[in-house]
Scaffold this active site. Structure first.
Site, PDB file in Angstrom:
ATOM      1  N   LYS A 270      -5.422 -11.818  -8.714  1.00  0.00           N
ATOM      2  CA  LYS A 270      -6.455 -11.670  -7.696  1.00  0.00           C
ATOM      3  C   LYS A 270      -7.564 -10.756  -8.198  1.00  0.00           C
ATOM      4  O   LYS A 270      -7.293  -9.697  -8.750  1.00  0.00           O
ATOM      5  CB  LYS A 270      -5.856 -11.085  -6.403  1.00  0.00           C
ATOM      6  CG  LYS A 270      -6.880 -10.864  -5.288  1.00  0.00           C
ATOM      7  CD  LYS A 270      -6.257 -10.143  -4.120  1.00  0.00           C
ATOM      8  CE  LYS A 270      -7.285  -9.833  -3.044  1.00  0.00           C
ATOM      9  NZ  LYS A 270      -6.734  -9.021  -1.939  1.00  0.00           N
TER      10      LYS A 270
ATOM     11  N   LYS B 114       0.835  -1.199   0.000  1.00  0.00           N
ATOM     12  CA  LYS B 114       0.000   0.000   0.000  1.00  0.00           C
ATOM     13  C   LYS B 114       0.874   1.255   0.000  1.00  0.00           C
ATOM     14  O   LYS B 114       0.528   2.249  -0.660  1.00  0.00           O
ATOM     15  CB  LYS B 114      -0.925   0.002   1.230  1.00  0.00           C
ATOM     16  CG  LYS B 114      -2.036  -1.035   1.175  1.00  0.00           C
ATOM     17  CD  LYS B 114      -3.077  -0.655   0.149  1.00  0.00           C
ATOM     18  CE  LYS B 114      -4.153  -1.720   0.013  1.00  0.00           C
ATOM     19  NZ  LYS B 114      -4.910  -1.933   1.246  1.00  0.00           N
TER      20      LYS B 114
ATOM     21  N   LYS C  17     -11.153  -5.046  -6.458  1.00  0.00           N
ATOM     22  CA  LYS C  17     -11.597  -3.717  -6.903  1.00  0.00           C
ATOM     23  C   LYS C  17     -10.500  -2.692  -6.722  1.00  0.00           C
ATOM     24  O   LYS C  17     -10.359  -1.767  -7.514  1.00  0.00           O
ATOM     25  CB  LYS C  17     -12.838  -3.299  -6.127  1.00  0.00           C
ATOM     26  CG  LYS C  17     -13.333  -1.895  -6.507  1.00  0.00           C
ATOM     27  CD  LYS C  17     -14.509  -1.478  -5.682  1.00  0.00           C
ATOM     28  CE  LYS C  17     -14.928  -0.047  -6.021  1.00  0.00           C
ATOM     29  NZ  LYS C  17     -16.046   0.427  -5.211  1.00  0.00           N
TER      30      LYS C  17
END
Length: 331
Positions: A194, A111, A197
């Site tokens: 994977k 992230k 969204k």
């Protein structure tokens, strides 16, 4: 009877990856275990959703939960923010968690790489809040996907550390619940490994997608130019198509296209048409139930309210016990 706990972030709608990664297991579990399933709206704050989006997304996920087969009469289904005890437990657990171990979490580092301008404390402490979600009900088992294995292992570490520091065998060490099978990961339509969204919304098939939307997404799925010789390894994108087909199609259908691939005669357009038809048929009952539940606002509110009451009862006992173990007592 084992206690099971798990949640999904409210990012709009649940997609096929969510369904195979968790919901199908949830449906089986609720008949055999004491289950707590929640919508992790506190977790979603790391991405700073707009207030109206947050409320809408929570409602959508609750509807998807029920439409997919979760039964409020069998399991406790609640919204995370309706149970404030999770915040207190997260705070108490964090006092025994070290910054270094949080910074080494694979998902945190990813992230940071992807959103360098939004590296907030909530993102760093994500594993602690997730541990609190699980330990709040002293869960034995947690249905998680492959990508969540590290977070579950950290939950076990935090629980064991608490037990050791306070010399109490209070928290159980929860394990992944996968019915003895390999943890499931459903791939994306964009060639990624994977369905997510957060990576690419177009790569996801949502449980609430209308049939024509499903068909359009599948037909646009990434493939390649096809094999040029027998036994040629599949590209990641083509492997994804076969994995998706294995999830929703019959074994005979999968074998037919496997044979076509090995014979270098496969037509990806035909494969995608078949995959779209099978996916639409698979999702149709869920889609129809979602449309029905969207018109039942009072029922959805009742499910959330009653679920919160049951979850708070369980959570209050745990936090009360933890406070007493730590030493917080009335003077």
């Amino acid at each position: 009877m084992d206690i099971v706990a798990s949640g999904i972030r409210p990012t709009g709608f649940l997609h096929l990856g969510n369904y195979f990664g968790a919901l199908r297991n949830f449906i089986k579990m609720q008949n055999e275990n004491k289950c707590f399933f929640f919508i992790a709206d506190y977790h979603s704050l790391t991405t700073h959703p707009h207030p109206s989006d947050l409320q809408t997304n929570v409602r959508n996920v609750l509807i998807d939960y029920i439409a997919a087969g979760l039964d409020p009469e069998k399991a406790t289904i609640y919204v995370q923010s309706d149970v404030p005890q999770v915040c207190e437990l997260s705070l108490l657990l964090s006092m025994n968690v070290y910054v270094g171990e949080l910074q080494r979490v694979a998902s945190f580092k990813e992230k940071v790489r992807r959103q360098p301008n939004n590296v907030n404390a909530g993102l760093l402490n994500y594993p602690v809040l997730m541990a609190a979600d699980i330990l709040l009900h002293r869960a034995d088992k947690v249905p998680v996907g492959k990508d969540q294995e590290q977070h579950l292992e950290m939950t076990r570490d935090f629980a064991q550390r608490f037990n050791h520091i306070y010399q109490q065998e209070y928290f159980k060490l929860p394990v992944a619940y996968n019915f003895g099978n390999e943890l499931v990961k459903i791939p994306g339509l964009d060639g990624s490994t994977k369905m997510s969204k957060s990576d690419n919304e177009a790569s996801c098939i949502y449980l609430s997608d209308a049939p024509e939307v499903v068909r359009k997404k599948v037909m646009r799925a990434v493939s390649d130019s096809g094999p040029t010789e027998p036994g040629q390894p599949k590209s990641q994108a083509v492997e994804n198509l076969f994995l998706l087909m294995k999830a929703v199609s019959t074994p005979d259908t999968v074998q037919y296209f496997e044979d076509q691939y090995q014979a270098c005669q496969i037509r990806y357009g035909d494969m995608k048409k078949q995959l779209a038809n099978d996916m639409i048929a698979f999702l149709q009952p869920i889609y129809e139930r979602i449309l029905e539940l969207r018109s039942k606002s009072d029922y959805i509110s009742k499910v959330a309210r009653e679920g919160a009451e049951k979850a708070r009862e369980s959570a209050s006992k745990t936090v009360r016990d933890v406070r007493e173990i730590i030493g917080f007592k009335a003077l």
